[in-house]
Write a protein that holds these residues in place. Structure first.
Motif, mmCIF file in Angstrom:
data_model
loop_
_atom_site.group_PDB
_atom_site.id
_atom_site.type_symbol
_atom_site.label_atom_id
_atom_site.label_comp_id
_atom_site.label_asym_id
_atom_site.label_seq_id
_atom_site.Cartn_x
_atom_site.Cartn_y
_atom_site.Cartn_z
ATOM 1 N N ALA A 181 19.348 34.764 0.641
ATOM 2 C CA ALA A 181 18.685 34.520 -0.638
ATOM 3 C C ALA A 181 17.366 35.274 -0.736
ATOM 4 O O ALA A 181 17.018 35.806 -1.803
ATOM 5 N N THR A 182 16.629 35.332 0.371
ATOM 6 C CA THR A 182 15.362 36.072 0.375
ATOM 7 C C THR A 182 15.608 37.552 0.120
ATOM 8 O O THR A 182 14.911 38.190 -0.681
ATOM 9 N N ALA A 183 16.615 38.113 0.805
ATOM 10 C CA ALA A 183 16.936 39.527 0.603
ATOM 11 C C ALA A 183 17.379 39.788 -0.838
ATOM 12 O O ALA A 183 17.001 40.799 -1.448
ATOM 13 N N ALA A 184 18.149 38.858 -1.398
ATOM 14 C CA ALA A 184 18.605 39.025 -2.780
ATOM 15 C C ALA A 184 17.433 38.977 -3.757
ATOM 16 O O ALA A 184 17.364 39.772 -4.710
ATOM 17 N N MET A 185 16.492 38.048 -3.542
ATOM 18 C CA MET A 185 15.307 37.976 -4.408
ATOM 19 C C MET A 185 14.525 39.281 -4.368
ATOM 20 O O MET A 185 14.119 39.817 -5.415
ATOM 21 N N VAL B 180 8.780 30.918 -7.432
ATOM 22 C CA VAL B 180 10.191 30.756 -7.096
ATOM 23 C C VAL B 180 10.598 29.310 -7.363
ATOM 24 O O VAL B 180 9.950 28.377 -6.889
ATOM 25 N N GLY B 181 11.667 29.121 -8.123
ATOM 26 C CA GLY B 181 12.189 27.791 -8.393
ATOM 27 C C GLY B 181 13.494 27.583 -7.651
ATOM 28 O O GLY B 181 14.410 28.400 -7.755
ATOM 29 N N ILE B 182 13.573 26.511 -6.880
ATOM 30 C CA ILE B 182 14.774 26.203 -6.113
ATOM 31 C C ILE B 182 15.469 24.993 -6.728
ATOM 32 O O ILE B 182 14.869 23.926 -6.840
ATOM 33 N N VAL B 183 16.709 25.156 -7.139
ATOM 34 C CA VAL B 183 17.486 24.069 -7.718
ATOM 35 C C VAL B 183 18.434 23.537 -6.643
ATOM 36 O O VAL B 183 19.386 24.217 -6.254
ATOM 37 N N VAL C 125 19.659 28.930 -6.967
ATOM 38 C CA VAL C 125 20.484 27.736 -7.160
ATOM 39 C C VAL C 125 21.224 27.419 -5.856
ATOM 40 O O VAL C 125 22.055 28.211 -5.399
ATOM 41 N N LEU C 126 20.901 26.248 -5.284
ATOM 42 C CA LEU C 126 21.500 25.803 -4.027
ATOM 43 C C LEU C 126 22.136 24.426 -4.163
ATOM 44 O O LEU C 126 22.501 23.804 -3.164
ATOM 45 N N LEU C 127 22.280 23.956 -5.369
ATOM 46 C CA LEU C 127 22.736 22.600 -5.630
ATOM 47 C C LEU C 127 24.196 22.412 -5.224
ATOM 48 O O LEU C 127 25.055 23.222 -5.562
ATOM 49 N N ALA C 128 24.470 21.332 -4.486
ATOM 50 C CA ALA C 128 25.858 21.004 -4.139
ATOM 51 C C ALA C 128 26.633 20.674 -5.411
ATOM 52 O O ALA C 128 26.108 20.019 -6.314
ATOM 53 N N LEU D 86 23.830 30.584 -4.794
ATOM 54 C CA LEU D 86 24.714 30.439 -3.638
ATOM 55 C C LEU D 86 25.649 29.246 -3.817
ATOM 56 O O LEU D 86 26.464 28.964 -2.940
ATOM 57 N N SER D 87 25.512 28.540 -4.924
ATOM 58 C CA SER D 87 26.362 27.387 -5.243
ATOM 59 C C SER D 87 27.576 27.851 -6.039
ATOM 60 O O SER D 87 27.616 28.981 -6.535
ATOM 61 N N PRO D 88 28.583 26.974 -6.196
ATOM 62 C CA PRO D 88 29.705 27.327 -7.066
ATOM 63 C C PRO D 88 29.241 27.635 -8.480
ATOM 64 O O PRO D 88 28.389 26.947 -9.036
#
Length: 324
Positions: A105-109, A135-138, A194-197, A223-225
């Motif tokens: 995710a860091t590399a992608a940002m 940076v906003g993390i969901v 977006v990391l939300l399950a 990285l979530s569905p």
């Protein structure tokens, strides 16, 4: 046979489990459903890849089944309701891929901020730095905690949102993340991760109303569905430039087909679930998985000799010290 394994696992973890349990390994079963069902009927535990669905009919055809294991990919194709009613545990290694996902995710940002320039006026287009970004993390996951540290090390300000975690929860402060409402996160962040399950109640959570409020030139990493997003709303936000670019590490089947809203969006970058796919993450996950399965199956043969242990480099990363 106690454990049927269809998804290949780290060999030393398999060897350890094989000394404690009767293990049958056969990856070819993924493409041979009849033979798989016949062997499953005799198994007490099974490990399957994310491509294999475990529906109610299949689960109930194995009366002795006590656990379904999956190394990665989430439980989306496992009938959780049937598992619960039948007393079948669903086992996945928690956090085994967190380091890999946080790095990805860091590399992608960094790539999106630098390679998708924004207009600064007078015909000048420039990239941006993570150090001056918000940076906003969901989704407060183990990956979120590590990602917050990495982004903070660059000098970024980190905020977050999770629908299942109250803003007063101590976990936010421990992770170095300031909790904010989802609308505020989308309105103020330069980068959203977006990391939300995924659960069915979150289907289409990020829809038109929310995506229209995104900060201009925002970049997004998911990285979530992708089912967390409304397909048409995501396409509209990308085509309008409100979201300057997005990187999805998985996408719903068919979403890029001709005629679909996202089919010709050139600011959408898609990779095939690369974030958690590292050698180290799979090793950590394999050890955590086999140890949990062994525990669920109860006392093993007391006469067995157990010489194989978790390699030192994995102790503490695979869920604690190795079993004796």
């Amino acid at each position: 046979m106690e454990v049927l394994i269809v998804e290949p696992l780290e060999q030393r973890a398999l060897d350890w489990l094989g000394k404690r349990r009767a293990v049958h390994l056969d990856p070819s079963l993924a493409s041979d459903p009849r033979r798989f069902e016949a062997l499953l009927a005799r198994a007490r535990a099974v490990v399957v890849p994310p491509t294999m669905a475990m529906d109610a009919r299949l689960l109930l055809s194995a009366p002795g089944l006590r656990a379904v294991g999956r190394l990665e990919g989430g439980p989306g194709t496992i009938d959780l309701i049937t598992c619960e009613s039948a007393g079948i545990a669903v086992v996945q290694p928690a956090g085994a891929g967190s380091v890999a996902e946080a790095e990805f995710a860091t590399a992608a940002m960094l790539q999106l901020l630098r390679r998708v320039p924004v207009h600064e006026g007078h015909g000048v287009f420039v990239g941006r730095e993570l150090s001056s970004s918000t940076v906003g993390i969901v989704g407060m996951s183990p990956t979120a905690r590590l990602l917050s540290q990495l982004a903070g090390n660059f000098g970024a300000r980190v905020v977050g949102y999770d629908p299942a975690l109250h803003a007063s929860d101590l976990a936010w402060r421990q992770a170095g993340i300031r909790p904010v409402p989802l609308v505020e996160l989308l309105e103020t962040c330069d980068v959203v991760v977006v990391l939300l399950a995924y659960y069915s109640r979150y289907h289409g959570l990020l829809g038109e109303r929310l995506l229209e409020s995104c900060k201009r030139d925002q970049v997004m990493v998911c990285l979530s569905p992708a089912a967390l997003f409304d397909e048409a709303a995501l396409a509209a936000a990308l085509k309008s430039g409100r979201i300057a670019a997005a990187w999805f590490d998985r996408l719903e089947p068919g979403w890029l087909d001709p005629g679909r809203p996202l089919s010709e969006v050139d600011t959408l970058h898609v990779t095939p679930r690369l974030a958690p796919s590292t050698r180290e993450a799979r090793a950590r996950g394999a050890w955590a998985l086999v140890r949990r399965l062994d525990s669920l199956l109860g006392v093993a043969d007391p006469q067995a000799a157990f010489s194989e242990t978790v390699p030192d480099v994995l102790v503490g990363l695979a869920g604690g010290p190795a079993p004796a």
